[in-house]
Design a protein around this motif. Structure first.
Motif, PDB file in Angstrom:
ATOM      1  N   VAL A 157       0.817  -1.215   0.000  1.00 17.16           N
ATOM      2  CA  VAL A 157       0.000   0.000   0.000  1.00 17.16           C
ATOM      3  C   VAL A 157       0.848   1.260   0.000  1.00 17.16           C
ATOM      4  O   VAL A 157       0.360   2.350  -0.233  1.00 17.16           O
ATOM      5  N   ALA A 199      -0.408   4.191  -8.172  1.00 15.38           N
ATOM      6  CA  ALA A 199      -1.802   4.205  -7.695  1.00 15.38           C
ATOM      7  C   ALA A 199      -2.600   3.105  -8.397  1.00 15.38           C
ATOM      8  O   ALA A 199      -3.418   2.426  -7.772  1.00 15.38           O
ATOM      9  N   LYS A 204      -1.537   3.384  -1.954  1.00 14.27           N
ATOM     10  CA  LYS A 204      -2.381   4.461  -1.415  1.00 14.27           C
ATOM     11  C   LYS A 204      -1.540   5.598  -0.836  1.00 14.27           C
ATOM     12  O   LYS A 204      -2.035   6.694  -0.640  1.00 14.27           O
ATOM     13  N   GLU A 205      -0.297   5.271  -0.483  1.00 16.68           N
ATOM     14  CA  GLU A 205       0.536   6.296   0.162  1.00 16.68           C
ATOM     15  C   GLU A 205       1.879   6.397  -0.550  1.00 16.68           C
ATOM     16  O   GLU A 205       2.547   5.380  -0.747  1.00 16.68           O
ATOM     17  N   GLY A 238      -6.635   8.065  -6.501  1.00 17.35           N
ATOM     18  CA  GLY A 238      -6.293   6.825  -5.790  1.00 17.35           C
ATOM     19  C   GLY A 238      -5.286   7.044  -4.664  1.00 17.35           C
ATOM     20  O   GLY A 238      -5.143   6.203  -3.789  1.00 17.35           O
ATOM     21  N   LYS A 240      -4.141   8.380  -1.260  1.00 20.95           N
ATOM     22  CA  LYS A 240      -4.821   8.886  -0.067  1.00 20.95           C
ATOM     23  C   LYS A 240      -3.892   9.659   0.843  1.00 20.95           C
ATOM     24  O   LYS A 240      -4.331  10.451   1.675  1.00 20.95           O
ATOM     25  N   GLU A 265      -4.604  15.049   1.905  1.00 20.38           N
ATOM     26  CA  GLU A 265      -3.726  13.879   1.673  1.00 20.38           C
ATOM     27  C   GLU A 265      -2.347  14.086   2.298  1.00 20.38           C
ATOM     28  O   GLU A 265      -1.612  13.124   2.548  1.00 20.38           O
ATOM     29  N   GLY A 428      -4.885  -1.004   2.892  1.00 23.26           N
ATOM     30  CA  GLY A 428      -5.174   0.088   1.967  1.00 23.26           C
ATOM     31  C   GLY A 428      -6.330   0.967   2.413  1.00 23.26           C
ATOM     32  O   GLY A 428      -6.513   2.057   1.908  1.00 23.26           O
TER      33      GLY A 428
END
Ligand code: 5AD
Ligand code: SF4
Length: 452
Positions: A157, A199, A204-205, A238, A240, A265, A428
């Protein structure tokens, strides 16, 4: 012209990679693995099984450099037993010693400086088919298009993206400007496509990486400054969460500080290496800010964003650091209340200005100062963490906890690890977790039940 080999039918070979040092090196190792995948290498955790062993090295302090030689020593017997095994060294030690490493380590086949990673396949080919021992350590002022490739493979993720390389600051103690070369930024277009590609694989990060990310775009790049780049990365579909490391205190812009307000974000964490709390030492280190300037900036950030985690790096025992100078560092860490610090004993590095400075601090004084600093910071960190008990924090779930497979683990926006039991949550997702306790290196929590 290199002849292109067709690897589609080649049998899979195995690569073992050992990485030392910073996140930049982790990112380089991921890039090398991506390149190797294209020529049918798969990763193994067992060096005995490997056809290729890569040691990705760090030379920021002498201790890190010495580890490289002992690691290479461990692989000597493997090479004797299987002469076809290829052993390579990449990273900062490779750059620093170049071809001399081949003389010093007779069982080494390949030396690869940080500007030459994209040549990995070609160098392996030369070792394999011509039996050459090769060193590639040329440095270039620009980043060629596509040199970094586009990471298409998910690392789970979370993933990191290198946005620049090198450093132009030449702090007097630091070897990085020599090993990683002059500062140059990748284009925003490339960075954004890499973000989007990650993404699409479920990342996610992302963490944007550089020695001095907030001077992004000063050399190279494509017109965008760091805050603008960061905004665009935050807006990628996508994604975050966005982090960045490392910032230089002298280059923190208002636009960057404002962005924490604008983009949800952007994680509320900033790493701002102070190195020392004494103006005398900061001047000799050539850091480009004073103690008061640093304090003013950090305290303003903390006041505006009370939930911001501020972390830092500190060097103790720099040449000329007196007890009074050290007390100023202790006073500064007290004053700021850092979430965490990374602290080191000064280690003279060859070729840097400080290596020629007089007034060395004796080793026992250095280690006492390090211990005192670390003990105090442990208390401060635990105080800062205890203040979180009872609060609800968003946790990005990374997967099952290592210590208890029935629990989940993840990180808060301010980068603290949280373990919690939850009937249902998948990697995620960002879950609201109520913090219930503080462990030495993590927090405990339980998922919040929202009123329906
Ligand atoms: N000795 C000790 N620590 C160092 N660092 C960089 N160079 C040296 C050195 N010669 C530390 C700094 C830097 C971190 C990555 O490593 O604190 O921020
Ligand atoms: Fe080294 Fe200073 Fe550059 Fe950081 S900013 S990499 S400490 S020279």
């Amino acid at each position: 012209m290199q002849e292109m080999r067709d690897f589609s039918q080649a049998p899979a070979r195995q690569v073992f990679i050992e990485t030392f040092g910073c996140q930049m090196n982790d990112n380089d190792s991921t890039r090398m693995l991506g390149l190797l995948e294209k020529i049918r290498y798969v990763r193994t955790d067992l060096p005995e099984r490997a056809d290729l062993i890569l040691v990705n090295t760090c030379s920021i302090r002498d201790k890190a450099e010495q580890k490289v030689y002992s690691t290479l020593g461990r692989f000597r017997a493997l090479k004797q037993a299987r002469p076809g095994l290829i052993i390579g060294v990449s990273g900062c030690v490779a750059q620093q010693h170049g071809e001399r490493l081949l003389n010093r380590v007779p069982h080494l086949d390949m030396v690869l400086g940080p500007h030459n990673l994209h040549r990995l396949g070609e160098l392996i080919e030369r070792v394999e088919s011509r039996g050459e021992r090769v060193a590639a350590t040329a440095q270039s002022a620009a980043i060629a298009e596509g040199e970094y490739g586009v990471a298409a493979k998910s690392a789970g993720v979370k993933a990191s993206i290198s946005i620049m390389r090198g450093c132009d600051n030449f702090c007097s103690y630091c070897i990085v400007p020599y090993t990683r070369g002059r500062e140059v930024s990748r284009t925003a277009g490339e960075i954004l496509s890499e973000t989007a590609a990650l993404a699409r694989t479920g990342v996610k990060e992302v963490t944007l990486l550089g020695q001095n990310v907030n001077s992004y775009g000063k050399k190279g790049g494509s017109g965008a400054g760091f805050a603008e780049l960061l905004r665009r990365v935050c807006m990628t579909s996508g994604i975050k969460r966005v982090r960045f490391i490392t910032s230089h205190p002298k280059d923190v812009s208002d636009a960057l500080v404002d962005l924490f307000d604008e983009r949800p974000e952007l994680c509320r964490h900033i790493h701002l290496p102070v190195q020392s709390g004494s103006d005398t030492v900061l001047g000799a280190m050539r850091r480009g800010y004073t103690r008061d300037e640093y304090l003013e900036m950090v305290l303003a950030i903390k006041e505006r964003y009370p939930d911001m985690a501020v972390t830092t790096d500190v060097i103790v025992g720099f040449p000329g650091e007196t007890e009074a100078c050290f007390s100023e560092t202790m006073d500064l860490i007290e004053h700021v209340g850092f979430d965490n610090i990374f602290s080191f004993m000064y280690s003279p590095r060859p070729g840097t200005d400080a290596a020629g400075f007089g007034d060395a601090v004796p080793a026992d004084v250095k280690s006492t100062r390090l211990r005192v600093l670390q003990e105090r910071q442990r208390e401060i960190t635990s105080r800062e963490r205890s203040a979180l008990v009872g609060r609800t924090l968003g946790v990005l779930v990374e997967g099952a906890s290592k210590t208890d497979g029935a629990e989940l683990t993840g990180r808060t926006g301010c980068n603290r690890i949280v373990n919690f039991a939850a009937p249902r949550a998948v990697a995620g997702e960002i879950v609201d977790v109520c913090i219930t306790g503080v462990m030495p290196n993590s927090l405990r929590g339980e998922p919040c039940v929202r009123p329906s």
